[in-house]
Design a protein around this motif. Structure first.
Motif, short mmCIF file in Angstrom:
data_model
loop_
_atom_site.label_atom_id
_atom_site.label_comp_id
_atom_site.label_asym_id
_atom_site.label_seq_id
_atom_site.Cartn_x
_atom_site.Cartn_y
_atom_site.Cartn_z
N THR A 262 108.16 -11.55 -95.25
CA THR A 262 106.96 -10.43 -94.13
C THR A 262 105.81 -11.21 -94.92
O THR A 262 105.08 -11.12 -96.06
CB THR A 262 106.97 -9.07 -94.63
OG1 THR A 262 106.44 -8.82 -96.41
CG2 THR A 262 108.20 -8.15 -94.41
N ALA A 263 105.47 -11.70 -93.34
CA ALA A 263 103.98 -12.04 -93.77
C ALA A 263 102.77 -11.86 -92.30
O ALA A 263 103.46 -11.80 -91.32
CB ALA A 263 104.05 -13.78 -93.84
N SER A 264 101.47 -12.31 -92.71
CA SER A 264 100.81 -11.43 -91.27
C SER A 264 99.80 -12.63 -91.18
O SER A 264 99.38 -12.73 -89.56
CB SER A 264 99.62 -11.22 -91.98
OG SER A 264 98.98 -10.85 -93.18
N TYR A 265 99.74 -13.92 -91.64
CA TYR A 265 99.95 -15.06 -90.74
C TYR A 265 100.24 -16.69 -91.07
O TYR A 265 101.72 -16.03 -91.69
CB TYR A 265 98.02 -15.40 -91.98
CG TYR A 265 98.10 -15.26 -93.14
CD1 TYR A 265 98.37 -16.97 -93.99
CD2 TYR A 265 97.98 -14.74 -93.83
CE1 TYR A 265 98.51 -16.88 -95.02
CE2 TYR A 265 97.78 -14.10 -95.18
CZ TYR A 265 97.86 -15.89 -95.81
OH TYR A 265 97.89 -15.30 -96.89
N CYS A 266 100.55 -17.09 -90.21
CA CYS A 266 101.01 -18.53 -90.46
C CYS A 266 101.39 -19.38 -92.02
O CYS A 266 102.23 -19.56 -92.23
CB CYS A 266 101.05 -19.42 -89.56
SG CYS A 266 101.76 -21.05 -89.23
N THR B 109 103.59 -17.78 -94.46
CA THR B 109 104.78 -17.92 -94.17
C THR B 109 105.28 -19.67 -94.07
O THR B 109 106.20 -19.03 -94.96
CB THR B 109 105.24 -17.47 -92.75
OG1 THR B 109 104.73 -16.19 -92.27
CG2 THR B 109 106.57 -17.47 -92.05
N ASP C 50 111.63 -10.03 -90.21
CA ASP C 50 110.48 -9.50 -89.52
C ASP C 50 110.12 -10.14 -87.83
O ASP C 50 109.86 -11.22 -88.33
CB ASP C 50 109.95 -8.09 -89.42
CG ASP C 50 108.35 -8.33 -90.53
OD1 ASP C 50 108.80 -9.78 -90.21
OD2 ASP C 50 108.16 -7.96 -90.58
N LYS D 73 108.10 -10.41 -86.53
CA LYS D 73 106.06 -10.80 -86.94
C LYS D 73 106.74 -11.95 -87.50
O LYS D 73 105.30 -12.75 -86.88
CB LYS D 73 105.32 -9.59 -87.49
CG LYS D 73 103.77 -10.41 -87.35
CD LYS D 73 102.73 -9.21 -87.84
CE LYS D 73 101.18 -9.60 -88.01
NZ LYS D 73 100.42 -8.85 -88.51
N THR D 74 107.41 -11.52 -88.90
CA THR D 74 106.62 -13.43 -89.78
C THR D 74 108.03 -14.12 -88.97
O THR D 74 107.44 -15.73 -89.04
CB THR D 74 106.95 -12.50 -90.91
OG1 THR D 74 107.29 -11.28 -91.24
CG2 THR D 74 107.93 -13.58 -92.06
N LYS E 74 107.88 -14.88 -86.31
CA LYS E 74 107.52 -15.80 -84.94
C LYS E 74 105.80 -16.92 -85.21
O LYS E 74 106.40 -17.98 -84.88
CB LYS E 74 106.20 -14.77 -84.66
CG LYS E 74 104.41 -15.28 -83.22
CD LYS E 74 103.94 -14.60 -82.43
CE LYS E 74 103.25 -14.18 -83.88
NZ LYS E 74 101.83 -13.31 -83.61
N TYR E 75 106.05 -17.23 -86.84
CA TYR E 75 105.56 -18.08 -87.35
C TYR E 75 106.28 -18.77 -88.37
O TYR E 75 105.88 -20.11 -88.23
CB TYR E 75 104.26 -17.51 -89.18
CG TYR E 75 103.40 -16.33 -88.45
CD1 TYR E 75 102.81 -16.61 -87.28
CD2 TYR E 75 103.19 -15.27 -88.51
CE1 TYR E 75 101.24 -15.42 -86.93
CE2 TYR E 75 102.14 -14.56 -88.42
CZ TYR E 75 101.26 -14.75 -87.60
OH TYR E 75 100.65 -13.95 -86.88
#
Length: 410
Positions: A24-28, A31, A57, A59-60, A62-63
């Motif tokens: 899980t990560a919140s930014y590119c 990730t 998930d 969101k991750t 996507k990156y």
């Protein structure tokens, strides 16, 4: 990043462990760094199947599908035994399938039961739709439709294997019939040239000017029509030899093709000048049919071409028959093939495909409520279809079937 271990259900004890990688990560950038770190930690085990399960998930993901992290994500996913993408959008589903389809160069299969799976199903090489409570969008957009997920095993390993064999035979047969046509014609010219000490062009000219006793000449059309008739009969009989299940359509295709060619040859040789085409073919059918050597060759040529195949197949089925051939012979004698499917000649258990065949041909007792006597019936046809041309159509069964309702116990 989270890292944990769970016992492997395929082992008897917890000495062998399967590990879960949850990313899980919140930014590119994070990730990409996490994926790169795990790829580096695998070392020589990268691009090999390891006892890992990867969870990511939406969101991750996507990156992870961006240009800088895509290759790391693909390498890590291919190194894990299982990959779970949770809470993802329909576009992300199709992007994952497209990535594997283009970069790994494998045959992909996507299965879904809702409208959000349509993009993924259409992107994959093989799309399977489950018709359930979420509608028929997935089933209508798929290559194959099944009623329940458990039927996927039979679809792939039983019906898929059978279809693969049919397609492979059809492709080889197409090459066979085309090669036979030109090989026979070229070989005929070569034999005449070799026997007469001529070149190929001289042999062809010799065929075009060889007279009969009745004054008619043997031209290239006369020889060509005879050779093509032999080819049609030979390739049709060859197709019959490769047929494992004879139906009315099989008989129509094999014997009907021979009869149709004879009728076409007779009509095509008599349509001029009523129809102003093919004046050279006028009377060719009569000349061929009046030649006694044509009828002799019609028996000898197909026999000589197919005798080796007949002897080989008869000897192989006598000495070393396959599982399919053994099951076919047992079914022809109305004998339960279960014992032959479960064990080989030495008494050892067979593989998973044999057990699937066991479930296909298994005899099951009928419902107790129908009759007090136990009746034995053999299951035939597709595992996900009901009786063809029945009172209730397939679409009505699909729409009325509720997979959430518990079945009544017998």
């Amino acid at each position: 990043m989270e890292y944990s271990s769970i016992p492997n259900p395929n082992t008897e004890a917890s000495s062998h462990m399967s590990r879960i990688l949850t990313i899980t990560a919140s930014y590119c950038k994070g990730t990409r760094e996490t994926l790169s770190h795990h790829c580096g930690m695998l070392g020589d085990a990268l691009h090999k199947e390891n006892d890992f399960a990867l969870i990511i998930d939406g969101k991750t993901l996507k990156y992870a599908l961006t240009f800088g992290a895509r290759q790391y994500f693909l390498d890590l996913a291919l190194s894990c035994k299982a990959v779970i993408c949770c809470r993802v959008s329909p576009l992300q589903k199709s992007e994952v399938v497209e990535m594997v389809k283009k970069q790994v160069k494998v045959i992909t299969l996507a299965i879904g039961d809702g409208a959000n799976d349509v993009g993924m199903i259409q992107t994959a090489h093989v799309g399977v739709g489950i018709s359930g409570n979420e509608g028929l969008q997935a089933a209508n957009s798929s290559d194959y439709s099944i009623a329940q997920f458990k039927y996927l095993k039979n679809l792939l390993l039983v019906h898929g294997a059978w279809n693969y064999n049919r397609v492979a035979k059809c492709i080889l047969y197409c090459f066979y019939k085309n090669i036979v046509l030109y090989i026979i014609e070229v070989s005929l010219i070569k034999l005449i040239a070799l026997a007469e000490g001529m070149t190929d062009h001289q042999a062809f000219y010799c065929i075009d000017h060889t007279p009969f006793d009745n004054g008619n000449s043997v031209d290239y059309l006369f020889v060509g029509n005879i050779v093509y008739t032999y080819v049609v009969v030979t390739v049709c009989l060859k197709a019959g030899m490769e047929t494992t299940a004879w139906t009315r359509f099989s008989h129509l295709a094999v014997w009907g093709s021979m009869v149709l060619w004879m009728l076409f040859f007779a009509v095509y040789s008599a349509i001029w000048p009523t129809i102003p085409i093919a004046p050279d073919m006028l009377g060719q059918a009569g000349r061929v049919m009046q030649c006694w050597s044509f009828w002799l060759g019609l028996i000898l040529v197909p026999t000589a071409c197919l005798l080796k195949d007949v002897v080989w197949n008869a000897g192989r089925r006598t000495v070393r028959k396959t599982l399919l051939e053994e099951v076919q012979e047992l079914e022809a004698r109305a004998v339960d093939p279960g014992a032959a499917v479960l064990r080989d000649a030495s008494g050892r258990s067979l593989n998973e495909r044999a057990h699937l065949l066991t479930r296909v041909f298994r005899k099951t007792p009928s419902s107790v409520g129908r009759s007090n006597s136990v009746q034995q019936t053999v299951s035939h046809g597709y595992a996900f279809s009901q009786e063809e041309h029945g009172v209730v159509s397939q679409s009505q069964v699909v729409r009325s079937y509720d997979t959430t309702r518990q079945r009544p116990s017998l």
